[in-house]
Motif scaffolding. Structure first.
Motif, PDB file in Angstrom:
ATOM      1  N   ASP A  68       0.819  -1.214   0.000  1.00 13.90           N
ATOM      2  CA  ASP A  68       0.000   0.000   0.000  1.00 13.90           C
ATOM      3  C   ASP A  68       0.854   1.265   0.000  1.00 13.90           C
ATOM      4  OD1 ASP A  68      -2.153  -1.674  -0.053  1.00 13.90           O
ATOM      5  OD2 ASP A  68      -2.842  -1.239   1.985  1.00 13.90           O
ATOM      6  N   GLY A  71       2.218   1.573  -3.405  1.00 10.20           N
ATOM      7  CA  GLY A  71       1.120   1.923  -4.308  1.00 10.20           C
ATOM      8  C   GLY A  71       0.811   3.407  -4.305  1.00 10.20           C
ATOM      9  N   ASP A  75       1.045   5.671  -7.651  1.00  8.00           N
ATOM     10  CA  ASP A  75      -0.045   6.542  -8.105  1.00  8.00           C
ATOM     11  C   ASP A  75       0.428   7.979  -8.267  1.00  8.00           C
ATOM     12  OD1 ASP A  75      -1.722   4.358  -8.060  1.00  8.00           O
ATOM     13  OD2 ASP A  75      -2.692   4.896  -6.155  1.00  8.00           O
ATOM     14  N   PHE A  96       6.557   0.115  -8.191  1.00  6.45           N
ATOM     15  CA  PHE A  96       5.502  -0.764  -8.691  1.00  6.45           C
ATOM     16  C   PHE A  96       5.877  -2.231  -8.508  1.00  6.45           C
ATOM     17  CE2 PHE A  96       3.328  -3.022 -12.212  1.00  6.45           C
ATOM     18  CZ  PHE A  96       2.028  -2.860 -11.755  1.00  6.45           C
ATOM     19  N   GLN A  99       5.272  -3.024  -5.021  1.00  5.20           N
ATOM     20  CA  GLN A  99       3.833  -3.054  -4.765  1.00  5.20           C
ATOM     21  C   GLN A  99       3.246  -4.400  -5.190  1.00  5.20           C
ATOM     22  OE1 GLN A  99       1.469  -0.349  -7.129  1.00  5.20           O
ATOM     23  NE2 GLN A  99      -0.408  -0.825  -6.013  1.00  5.20           N
ATOM     24  N   ASP A 103       1.677  -7.164  -2.646  1.00  4.83           N
ATOM     25  CA  ASP A 103       0.301  -7.640  -2.802  1.00  4.83           C
ATOM     26  C   ASP A 103       0.250  -9.163  -2.927  1.00  4.83           C
ATOM     27  OD1 ASP A 103      -1.331  -5.388  -2.588  1.00  4.83           O
ATOM     28  OD2 ASP A 103      -1.113  -4.864  -4.702  1.00  4.83           O
TER      29      ASP A 103
END
Length: 158
Positions: A68, A71, A75, A96, A99, A103
């Protein structure tokens, strides 16, 4: 395929195909490994439950803290990618990568931990991929169950 006899027990079959901890992000378990575990009568095992909770907490850490946080940076960086230089975009790509790792590895750890709470052993799905010495080894350590599934059901049949 064809390594184990087909189960005629509908409860075992539907338990296998709908085992919720592994549905979201793996690990992808083979029937040959899972169906025999469903047949065993289990009782509560404190050590397995403790290990399972530890694995779930590790997964939550990877998801909440690593994935998170990365992320949010992804973004932020890629929301204005047209106006950024190559080195900033490269850093965004690294974020990324972490990330995605956080995940998938986090969800896999949570699934493995939940399996342990039920007295089931699920396969390890990530084996320290960022410690790999080369891209081939990284791929062998990254989402192991998906890699072996593709190898067995896509690559070898070709």
């Amino acid at each position: 395929r064809k390594h184990i006899p087909a189960t005629r027990n509908w409860v075992e079959f539907f338990t296998y195909v709908s085992f919720f901890p592994q549905l979201a992000a793996g690990p992808i378990e083979r029937a040959g490994k899972m169906l025999p575990q469903f047949k065993v009568l289990r009782s509560f095992d404190y050590t397995a439950a403790k290990d399972g909770m530890r694995q779930i907490l590790l997964g939550l850490f990877k998801k909440i803290v690593i994935a998170d946080a990365c992320g949010r940076q992804v973004d932020l960086i890629f929301s204005d990618y047209q106006n950024l230089n190559g080195s900033t975009l490269f850093i965004g790509a690294i974020y990324f990568l972490f990330q995605v790792y956080g995940d998938f590895s986090g969800y896999s750890d949570m699934a493995i931990g939940m399996g342990r709470l039920f007295g089931l052993k699920l396969s390890q799905n990530f084996h320290y991929p960022f410690l790999a010495k080369n891209p081939r080894e990284l791929w062998q350590r990254w989402h192991i169950s998906l890699t072996t599934w593709f190898r067995d059901y896509v690559y070898i049949p070709l």
